[in-house]
Design an enzyme around this catalytic site. Structure first.
Site, PDB file in Angstrom:
ATOM      1  CB  ILE A  13      -0.960  -0.016   1.210  1.00  0.00           C
ATOM      2  CG1 ILE A  13      -2.119   0.959   1.014  1.00  0.00           C
ATOM      3  CG2 ILE A  13      -0.234   0.252   2.522  1.00  0.00           C
ATOM      4  CD1 ILE A  13      -3.248   0.784   2.019  1.00  0.00           C
ATOM      5  CG  ASN A  26      -0.383   0.710  18.214  1.00  0.00           C
ATOM      6  OD1 ASN A  26      -0.315   1.787  18.817  1.00  0.00           O
ATOM      7  ND2 ASN A  26       0.650   0.186  17.598  1.00  0.00           N
ATOM      8  N   GLY A  34       3.730  -4.871  10.820  1.00  0.00           N
ATOM      9  CA  GLY A  34       2.764  -4.970   9.716  1.00  0.00           C
ATOM     10  C   GLY A  34       2.703  -3.730   8.842  1.00  0.00           C
ATOM     11  CB  VAL A  35      -0.104  -2.204   6.940  1.00  0.00           C
ATOM     12  CG1 VAL A  35      -1.162  -1.856   7.978  1.00  0.00           C
ATOM     13  CG2 VAL A  35      -0.173  -1.259   5.753  1.00  0.00           C
ATOM     14  CG  ASP A  36       1.393   1.252  12.705  1.00  0.00           C
ATOM     15  OD1 ASP A  36       1.192   1.098  13.921  1.00  0.00           O
ATOM     16  OD2 ASP A  36       1.556   2.371  12.179  1.00  0.00           O
ATOM     17  CB  VAL A 122      -0.898  -8.100  14.617  1.00  0.00           C
ATOM     18  CG1 VAL A 122      -0.831  -8.025  16.128  1.00  0.00           C
ATOM     19  CG2 VAL A 122       0.494  -8.235  14.025  1.00  0.00           C
ATOM     20  CE1 TYR A 123      -3.616  -5.084  17.398  1.00  0.00           C
ATOM     21  CE2 TYR A 123      -5.317  -3.595  16.557  1.00  0.00           C
ATOM     22  CZ  TYR A 123      -4.174  -3.826  17.333  1.00  0.00           C
ATOM     23  OH  TYR A 123      -3.586  -2.787  18.025  1.00  0.00           O
TER      24      TYR A 123
HETATM   25  N1  APR Z   1       0.705  -3.099   2.304  1.00  0.00           N
HETATM   26  C1  APR Z   1      -0.568  -3.570   2.349  1.00  0.00           C
HETATM   27  N2  APR Z   1      -1.013  -4.438   3.278  1.00  0.00           N
HETATM   28  C2  APR Z   1      -0.110  -4.849   4.210  1.00  0.00           C
HETATM   29  C3  APR Z   1       1.232  -4.398   4.237  1.00  0.00           C
HETATM   30  C4  APR Z   1       1.628  -3.492   3.218  1.00  0.00           C
HETATM   31  N3  APR Z   1       2.877  -2.998   3.151  1.00  0.00           N
HETATM   32  N4  APR Z   1       1.855  -5.003   5.297  1.00  0.00           N
HETATM   33  C5  APR Z   1       0.951  -5.792   5.890  1.00  0.00           C
HETATM   34  N5  APR Z   1      -0.229  -5.722   5.242  1.00  0.00           N
HETATM   35  C6  APR Z   1      -1.478  -6.420   5.532  1.00  0.00           C
HETATM   36  C7  APR Z   1      -1.392  -7.691   6.326  1.00  0.00           C
HETATM   37  O1  APR Z   1      -1.022  -8.790   5.490  1.00  0.00           O
HETATM   38  C8  APR Z   1      -2.827  -7.802   6.848  1.00  0.00           C
HETATM   39  O2  APR Z   1      -3.651  -8.427   5.868  1.00  0.00           O
HETATM   40  O3  APR Z   1      -2.276  -5.556   6.338  1.00  0.00           O
HETATM   41  C9  APR Z   1      -3.269  -6.340   6.996  1.00  0.00           C
HETATM   42  C10 APR Z   1      -3.368  -5.860   8.442  1.00  0.00           C
HETATM   43  O4  APR Z   1      -2.374  -6.529   9.210  1.00  0.00           O
HETATM   44  P1  APR Z   1      -1.527  -5.752  10.348  1.00  0.00           P
HETATM   45  O5  APR Z   1      -0.611  -4.810   9.700  1.00  0.00           O
HETATM   46  O6  APR Z   1      -0.968  -6.798  11.244  1.00  0.00           O
HETATM   47  O7  APR Z   1      -2.621  -4.888  11.115  1.00  0.00           O
HETATM   48  P2  APR Z   1      -3.730  -5.336  12.180  1.00  0.00           P
HETATM   49  O8  APR Z   1      -4.102  -6.765  12.056  1.00  0.00           O
HETATM   50  O9  APR Z   1      -4.804  -4.294  12.065  1.00  0.00           O
HETATM   51  O10 APR Z   1      -2.972  -5.183  13.571  1.00  0.00           O
HETATM   52  C11 APR Z   1      -2.614  -3.882  13.976  1.00  0.00           C
HETATM   53  O11 APR Z   1      -0.335  -4.478  14.277  1.00  0.00           O
HETATM   54  O12 APR Z   1       1.436  -3.499  13.254  1.00  0.00           O
HETATM   55  C12 APR Z   1       0.700  -3.508  14.411  1.00  0.00           C
HETATM   56  O13 APR Z   1       0.883  -1.264  15.219  1.00  0.00           O
HETATM   57  C13 APR Z   1       0.002  -2.202  14.650  1.00  0.00           C
HETATM   58  O14 APR Z   1      -0.616  -2.810  16.855  1.00  0.00           O
HETATM   59  C14 APR Z   1      -1.095  -2.648  15.543  1.00  0.00           C
HETATM   60  C15 APR Z   1      -1.486  -3.998  14.968  1.00  0.00           C
END
Ligand code: APR
Length: 175
Positions: A13, A26, A34-36, A122-123
Site C-alpha cells: 500500500i 494501534n 505490519g502495515v503500520d 496481528v489483530y
Molecule cells: N501493504 C498492504 N497491506 C499490508 C502491508 C503493506 N505494506 N503489510 C501488511 N499488510 C497487511 C497484512 O497482510 C494484513 O492483511 O495488512 C493487513 C493488516 O495486518 P496488520 O498490519 O498486522 O494490522 P492489524 O491486524 O490491524 O494489527 C494492527 O499491528 O502493526 C501492528 O501497530 C500495529 O498494533 C497494531 C497492529
C-alpha cells in the site's frame, strides 16, 4: 460501462499514488509492525513526530496526517479491533473504522483512497467477515458521495486478494 469505483489491488500500500492510504494502527499511533511499520518506514520520521501530537486514537476511530515521504498526500490512521471471538463487538468496531476513515476522506476532499485489510493481521480478525464489512461500508459511502471516485481494497497476499475479490463479486450479484 461504468468504471468500477471499488476494486481490489494486491501489493504494498505504501507504493500507491492515491490521495489517501489508510493505516491499520494501534491506539498509541506510535507505529508498530505490519502495515503500520511499513507506512512509518516509507513516510519517514516526520510521521512519528506528527503522530505524537495526536495523543493516540481510540479503537474504531480515525485520525488524518500528511503522507510526508509517501506518494499519497494523506495517511488516515485507524485502530481496528483485536479479535476476541466476536465477544467484544468486534464487527461493529471494524465497520466503525471504515466509516470513520471514509468520513475523514470526504471532509478532506479525498477522491481516491486505499485500505489495507484492517485487523486481519496481528489483530486476528477472520478475513472473510472483515472483507464483507469492508465491501459493505465502502459501497455505502460510494452510493452517498459522488466525490469519492476510487476506493482500493489492498491485499498484501494472494489469499486475501482472492477473499476480497470473491466478496466484492458476491456483493455485486446481490445489488
Ligand atoms: N501493504 C498492504 N497491506 C499490508 C502491508 C503493506 N505494506 N503489510 C501488511 N499488510 C497487511 C497484512 O497482510 C494484513 O492483511 O495488512 C493487513 C493488516 O495486518 P496488520 O498490519 O498486522 O494490522 P492489524 O491486524 O490491524 O494489527 C494492527 O499491528 O502493526 C501492528 O501497530 C500495529 O498494533 C497494531 C497492529
Amino acid at each position: 460501462m461504468q468504471v468500477a469505483r471499488l476494486s481490489v489491488w494486491q501489493g504494498d500500500i505504501t507504493t500507491l499514488s492515491v490521495d489517501a492510504i489508510v493505516n491499520a494502527a494501534n491506539e498509541s499511533l506510535l507505529g508498530g509492525g505490519g502495515v503500520d511499520g511499513a507506512i512509518h518506514r516509507a513516510a519517514g520520521p516526520e510521521l512519528l513526530a506528527c503522530c505524537r501530537d495526536l495523543n493516540g486514537c481510540p479503537t474504531g476511530e480515525a485520525r488524518i496526517t500528511p503522507g510526508f515521504r509517501l506518494p499519497s498526500r494523506w495517511i488516515i490512521h485507524t485502530v481496528g479491533p483485536v479479535w476476541h471471538g466476536a465477544l467484544r463487538n468486534e464487527s461493529a468496531l471494524l465497520a466503525a473504522c471504515y466509516r470513520a476513515c471514509l468520513a475523514l476522506a470526504i471532509q478532506n476532499n479525498v477522491r481516491s483512497i486505499a485500505f489495507p485489510a484492517i485487523s486481519c493481521g496481528v489483530y486476528g480478525f477472520p478475513a472473510e467477515s472483515a472483507a464483507r464489512i469492508a465491501v459493505a461500508e465502502c459501497k455505502a459511502a460510494l452510493a452517498l458521495h459522488a466525490g469519492l471516485e476510487k476506493i482500493l481494497l489492498v491485499a498484501f497476499d494472494a489469499k486475501m486478494a482472492a477473499i476480497l475479490t470473491a466478496t466484492l463479486f458476491a456483493f455485486d450479484d446481490t445489488v
